[in-house]
Design a protein around this motif. Sequence first.
Motif, PDB file in Angstrom:
ATOM      1  N   VAL A 128       0.862  -1.196   0.000  1.00 26.26           N
ATOM      2  CA  VAL A 128       0.000   0.000   0.000  1.00 26.26           C
ATOM      3  C   VAL A 128       0.893   1.239   0.000  1.00 26.26           C
ATOM      4  N   PRO A 129       0.877   2.009  -1.092  1.00 25.85           N
ATOM      5  CA  PRO A 129       1.725   3.198  -1.120  1.00 25.85           C
ATOM      6  C   PRO A 129       1.245   4.241  -0.116  1.00 25.85           C
ATOM      7  N   PRO A 130       2.136   5.099   0.364  1.00 31.69           N
ATOM      8  CA  PRO A 130       1.715   6.106   1.349  1.00 31.69           C
ATOM      9  C   PRO A 130       0.690   7.081   0.771  1.00 31.69           C
ATOM     10  N   ALA A 131      -0.098   7.702   1.661  1.00 29.17           N
ATOM     11  CA  ALA A 131      -1.122   8.661   1.229  1.00 29.17           C
ATOM     12  C   ALA A 131      -0.453   9.805   0.475  1.00 29.17           C
ATOM     13  N   GLY A 132      -1.202  10.416  -0.422  1.00 28.16           N
ATOM     14  CA  GLY A 132      -0.661  11.522  -1.218  1.00 28.16           C
ATOM     15  C   GLY A 132      -1.297  11.473  -2.589  1.00 28.16           C
ATOM     16  N   ALA A 133      -1.524  12.651  -3.166  1.00 30.35           N
ATOM     17  CA  ALA A 133      -2.261  12.747  -4.428  1.00 30.35           C
ATOM     18  C   ALA A 133      -1.633  11.860  -5.511  1.00 30.35           C
ATOM     19  N   GLU A 134      -0.295  11.788  -5.535  1.00 28.34           N
ATOM     20  CA  GLU A 134       0.363  11.037  -6.615  1.00 28.34           C
ATOM     21  C   GLU A 134       0.122   9.532  -6.490  1.00 28.34           C
ATOM     22  N   ASN A 135      -0.279   9.083  -5.306  1.00 28.24           N
ATOM     23  CA  ASN A 135      -0.517   7.649  -5.093  1.00 28.24           C
ATOM     24  C   ASN A 135      -1.999   7.291  -5.052  1.00 28.24           C
ATOM     25  N   ALA A 136      -2.870   8.248  -5.337  1.00 25.82           N
ATOM     26  CA  ALA A 136      -4.306   8.018  -5.130  1.00 25.82           C
ATOM     27  C   ALA A 136      -4.790   6.771  -5.875  1.00 25.82           C
ATOM     28  N   GLN A 137      -4.413   6.624  -7.129  1.00 28.75           N
ATOM     29  CA  GLN A 137      -4.887   5.471  -7.915  1.00 28.75           C
ATOM     30  C   GLN A 137      -4.323   4.158  -7.375  1.00 28.75           C
ATOM     31  N   ALA A 138      -3.032   4.160  -7.104  1.00 21.80           N
ATOM     32  CA  ALA A 138      -2.398   2.932  -6.599  1.00 21.80           C
ATOM     33  C   ALA A 138      -3.002   2.531  -5.255  1.00 21.80           C
ATOM     34  N   ARG A 139      -3.324   3.523  -4.448  1.00 21.15           N
ATOM     35  CA  ARG A 139      -3.944   3.212  -3.160  1.00 21.15           C
ATOM     36  C   ARG A 139      -5.353   2.659  -3.335  1.00 21.15           C
ATOM     37  N   LEU A 140      -6.080   3.167  -4.338  1.00 16.94           N
ATOM     38  CA  LEU A 140      -7.427   2.625  -4.580  1.00 16.94           C
ATOM     39  C   LEU A 140      -7.341   1.187  -5.101  1.00 16.94           C
ATOM     40  N   ASP A 141      -6.321   0.872  -5.893  1.00 16.93           N
ATOM     41  CA  ASP A 141      -6.138  -0.521  -6.335  1.00 16.93           C
ATOM     42  C   ASP A 141      -5.939  -1.431  -5.124  1.00 16.93           C
ATOM     43  N   MET A 142      -5.365  -0.874  -4.069  1.00 17.90           N
ATOM     44  CA  MET A 142      -5.070  -1.656  -2.859  1.00 17.90           C
ATOM     45  C   MET A 142      -6.037  -1.304  -1.730  1.00 17.90           C
ATOM     46  N   ARG A 143      -7.210  -0.804  -2.109  1.00 17.77           N
ATOM     47  CA  ARG A 143      -8.179  -0.338  -1.120  1.00 17.77           C
ATOM     48  C   ARG A 143      -8.507  -1.420  -0.084  1.00 17.77           C
ATOM     49  N   HIS A 144      -8.537  -2.686  -0.527  1.00 20.05           N
ATOM     50  CA  HIS A 144      -8.877  -3.785   0.403  1.00 20.05           C
ATOM     51  C   HIS A 144      -7.896  -3.850   1.568  1.00 20.05           C
ATOM     52  N   LEU A 145      -6.666  -3.413   1.358  1.00 23.97           N
ATOM     53  CA  LEU A 145      -5.696  -3.368   2.458  1.00 23.97           C
ATOM     54  C   LEU A 145      -5.575  -1.950   3.030  1.00 23.97           C
ATOM     55  N   ALA A 146      -5.681  -0.948   2.142  1.00 22.60           N
ATOM     56  CA  ALA A 146      -5.522   0.441   2.593  1.00 22.60           C
ATOM     57  C   ALA A 146      -6.571   0.822   3.630  1.00 22.60           C
ATOM     58  N   MET A 147      -7.765   0.215   3.533  1.00 26.48           N
ATOM     59  CA  MET A 147      -8.852   0.598   4.454  1.00 26.48           C
ATOM     60  C   MET A 147      -8.569   0.204   5.906  1.00 26.48           C
ATOM     61  N   ARG A 148      -7.489  -0.537   6.138  1.00 25.76           N
ATOM     62  CA  ARG A 148      -7.110  -0.850   7.527  1.00 25.76           C
ATOM     63  C   ARG A 148      -6.487   0.371   8.210  1.00 25.76           C
ATOM     64  N   ASP A 149      -6.140   1.358   7.401  1.00 28.62           N
ATOM     65  CA  ASP A 149      -5.575   2.615   7.908  1.00 28.62           C
ATOM     66  C   ASP A 149      -6.576   3.316   8.844  1.00 28.62           C
TER      67      ASP A 149
END
Length: 459
Positions: A128-149
């Motif tokens: 899960v890439p760190p938060a930040g506008a440049e990573n928004a898409q990559a983070r959404l691809d990993m939303r299933h894990l990112a949502m643990r944040d």
Amino acid sequence: LEEAKKIVIKDDASLPAAKKIPLGEKIDLEPAPRVQVVGRVTRQAKQSKLLFITLRDGTGYMQCLLAGDLANTYHAQTLTLETSIMIKGQLRAVEKGKTAPMNRELQADYFEIIGKAPGGDDAITNRVPPAGAENAQARLDMRHLAMRDEEISNVLYVRQAVEHAFSTKYWDLDFVKVSPPALVQTQVEGGSTLFEFDYYNEKAYLTQSSQLYLETAIPSFGNVYCIEKSFRAEKSLTRRHLSEYTHIEGELDFITFDDLLTHLEDLMCGVLEIVLAHPRTAAMIKKLNPDFTMPVRPFKRMKYTDAIDWLNAHDIKNENDQPHAFGDDIAEAAERRMTDILNVPIFLTHFPTEIKAFYMQKDPTDPRVTESVDCLMPGVGEIIGGSMRMDDYAELMEAYQKNGIPSEPYYWYTDLRRYGTSPHGGYGLGLERFLAWLCKQHTVRDTCLFPRYMGRCKP
Ligand code: 4AD
């Protein structure tokens, strides 16, 4: 590590039985109880021979301390973030001056690994890439894990609290909940955003709004509401447009336009009061949006024509870079600038007939405009769209024609004007936009579990 593998730990049967508790449960710490908890490793830190672990289970967080042999075991030495684990031990208040969730710490005497998470390249922090506008898409691809944040899960927690508060408020107001269909053969908000599909060789659509169905229900139940998904084939990528969103819609019978506006203030403030009276939710909102203040009633009311004058006085241009004129759609950017400058909730009312939906009632004192309202909130813009409904049969038939809508599929809607018509009106509130405002989120994409918008239908 070979040495560590030899260390065997035992659940000491001579100790008091451990009480199973959720991580967020309040429990008397005098005398320090022995408890058993489960959760996933959210943080860990080594301090000389001690291993500090913060566990998470959805109800809260707990700091756990592994010392001595426990910290030297192979599993402790190779522990990875997100590993699920069971721990037993004594729960004690932390020393003065130290901080830990709920000011307490579990001093472990036993643990078992339940599900080990990968480390190294596959560690969650690498997936899960760190938060930040440049990573928004990559983070959404990993939303299933990112949502643990913590921040993401807090927003989603507030979301369910808000949904519950709407149900509570509607219950208090004696509104009846109905559940209209998602698969329909009529449009509500214009053909350009319809998702069309083949329904057993007939043309059908995903619903854009349950409004027309709510209107069918008021003769049976009086005031009604629903909380359902609406679908819009939005062909633009903005921070407030989704293809699938949760639509909170209400319909009120035998009312005036002014009644509708008063109801909206009462509803929104009532929901906020319920939400803020819940300590856990209130704490999350405080963290997400420290400057949040309760809107003051009555909300500012502004007619469309006054908004046009206001925009021109502030040199805010329309989409063609021209001064605004009567009949212009107030575009998203202009609307947001105005809302941000005024910095209060606004009821923008009386939009011209031409730019509004076919079903809207005309203002009896000025037929160029409709009895319509958008509720605008600072930071987001429109979060509610509503209106009084055309209640005259002949006028509705004419409106279909003017808007190029064949009347036949709407026979059931038209019938409402034949069998005891009434002055009525309603509204739709976009839950994701309401949350973007309440939780100060940049985009509605961050206020749903798995957002759907143009180009994204996964995970
Ligand atoms: O203004 P809208 O299109 O109004 C209606 O659908 C009415 N038929 C509702 C009614 O009177 N029962 O949409 C209402 C609200 C908007 O103010 C916005 O909050 C939300 O629905 N909305 C969207 N939210 C996210 N993504 C989209 N594409 C949205 N379109 C509308």
